[in-house]
Design an enzyme around this catalytic site. Structure first.
Site, PDB file in Angstrom:
ATOM      1  N   ARG A 168      61.370  21.521  30.332  1.00  0.00           N
ATOM      2  CA  ARG A 168      60.291  22.499  30.218  1.00  0.00           C
ATOM      3  C   ARG A 168      59.283  22.358  31.345  1.00  0.00           C
ATOM      4  NH1 ARG A 168      60.069  26.883  30.246  1.00  0.00           N
ATOM      5  NH2 ARG A 168      61.713  26.762  28.672  1.00  0.00           N
ATOM      6  N   LYS A 201      41.794  31.776  43.853  1.00  0.00           N
ATOM      7  CA  LYS A 201      42.058  32.225  42.480  1.00  0.00           C
ATOM      8  C   LYS A 201      43.382  31.636  41.999  1.00  0.00           C
ATOM      9  CE  LYS A 201      39.383  36.444  43.191  1.00  0.00           C
ATOM     10  NZ  LYS A 201      39.385  37.917  43.306  1.00  0.00           N
ATOM     11  N   LYS A 208      28.927  34.103  51.496  1.00  0.00           N
ATOM     12  CA  LYS A 208      29.103  35.311  50.689  1.00  0.00           C
ATOM     13  C   LYS A 208      27.748  35.919  50.340  1.00  0.00           C
ATOM     14  CE  LYS A 208      32.863  35.691  48.442  1.00  0.00           C
ATOM     15  NZ  LYS A 208      33.904  35.684  47.383  1.00  0.00           N
ATOM     16  N   GLU A 219      31.033  37.188  54.730  1.00  0.00           N
ATOM     17  CA  GLU A 219      31.401  38.376  53.964  1.00  0.00           C
ATOM     18  C   GLU A 219      30.462  39.518  54.318  1.00  0.00           C
ATOM     19  OE1 GLU A 219      32.377  38.614  49.423  1.00  0.00           O
ATOM     20  OE2 GLU A 219      30.226  38.995  49.675  1.00  0.00           O
ATOM     21  N   ASP A 266      34.705  43.433  53.009  1.00  0.00           N
ATOM     22  CA  ASP A 266      34.896  43.393  51.565  1.00  0.00           C
ATOM     23  C   ASP A 266      34.734  44.764  50.924  1.00  0.00           C
ATOM     24  OD1 ASP A 266      35.393  41.877  49.159  1.00  0.00           O
ATOM     25  OD2 ASP A 266      33.286  42.189  48.661  1.00  0.00           O
TER      26      ASP A 266
END
Length: 282
Positions: free
Chosen positions: A102, A137, A169, A199, A220
């Site tokens: 598994r 992510k 950012k 960004e 962006d």
């Protein structure tokens, strides 16, 4: 780990943690049905078309349970496989084959799903200069495997974490006051070899990022038309990265704007595992 370029200590930590989660003191079903010395053979078979990734990691899982395992792969990571293909044949103790099944499949199926999805995006831009980037992510604790799988699918790794590249950012810009101040402040504190990415969300911010000396400028959530204008403003003074809602149907149009990179969170954040089965050969 030489076969993957991954850190062997990190891989062992991942596997040992997974063993504690799944096996702990032992597989009470298998260990009470199968004598310790009983050996067997197993095959992993593709149940869908895709790109395989994670074979050396799966091998390490079984090696941890049976150091004498025999591992005979018919493919290598990055290969395209078709439904019905026998990916690898394994010989070893029956206990190792069942107890490790598994975990080995979970890792390989996820990694192969990422590689398969990445290959689709890479194929869409194959006749352009654009490189497909991953993001942060990823599944916590499995980032190295997720990013390895992106590379197996033909993609390119972006920054590994918060420590290896500067990413200024919108919230950083708010706290600094503007892009220029943010870049200047950070440049004072970091080594010269660390890249600085900024960004931007509009053309005025692009102009400011260029003037501030950013190495990479993220465009962006811009339309293709605005991105094309942004690339002209940047004019090779920095690298450009398209980001935000980068779906497969949109990719060619984005690539035609002239950007250098397209970053895609969907490569790792919501991947569909590639279906692979393991069966004992009696």
């Amino acid at each position: 780990m030489e076969e993957t370029g991954l850190n062997i200590q990190e891989l062992e930590y991942i596997i040992e943690h997974a063993f504690r989660e799944d096996i702990q003191d032992g597989d009470i079903t298998t260990n009470n049905l199968v004598p310790e010395t009983t050996t067997a053979k197993a095959r992993m078979t593709a149940k869908a078309d895709g790109v395989i990734a994670g074979l050396p990691i799966a091998k390490l899982v079984f090696k941890k349970l049976d150091p004498n395992i025999e591992w005979t792969p018919n493919f290598k990571d990055g290969d395209f496989i078709k439904k019905g293909d026998v990916i690898v044949e394994i010989s070893g103790t029956f206990r190792a084959l069942l107890s490790g099944e598994r975990l080995a499949l979970n890792l390989m199926q996820r990694m192969s799903g990422i590689a398969t999805e990445t290959a689709k995006y890479v194929a869409e831009v194959k006749n352009t200069k654009v490189k497909i980037l991953d993001t942060r992510k990823t599944v916590p604790g499995l980032r190295s495997l997720d990013k390895y799988a992106v590379k197996a699918g033909g993609g390119t790794n972006h920054r590994i974490g918060l420590y290896d590249m500067v990413m200024i950012k919108d919230n950083h810009i708010k706290i600094a006051g503007n892009i220029t101040t943010a870049v200047e402040q950070i440049r004072k504190s970091i080594p010269k070899n660390i890249k600085v990415e900024v960004e931007t969300t509009n053309l005025n911010e692009v102009r400011e990022a260029v003037a501030a000396g950013a190495d990479i400028i993220m465009l962006d959530n811009m339309s293709n038309e605005i991105m094309a204008q942004a690339v002209k403003i940047i004019n090779n003074t920095a690298l450009s990265e398209a980001s935000g809602n980068m779906s497969l149907p949109r990719l060619k149009g984005v690539a035609e704007t002239g950007v250098d990179f397209i970053s895609i969170g969907a490569l790792t954040h919501s991947v569909v595992a590639l279906d692979i089965s393991q069966n004992i050969i009696l």
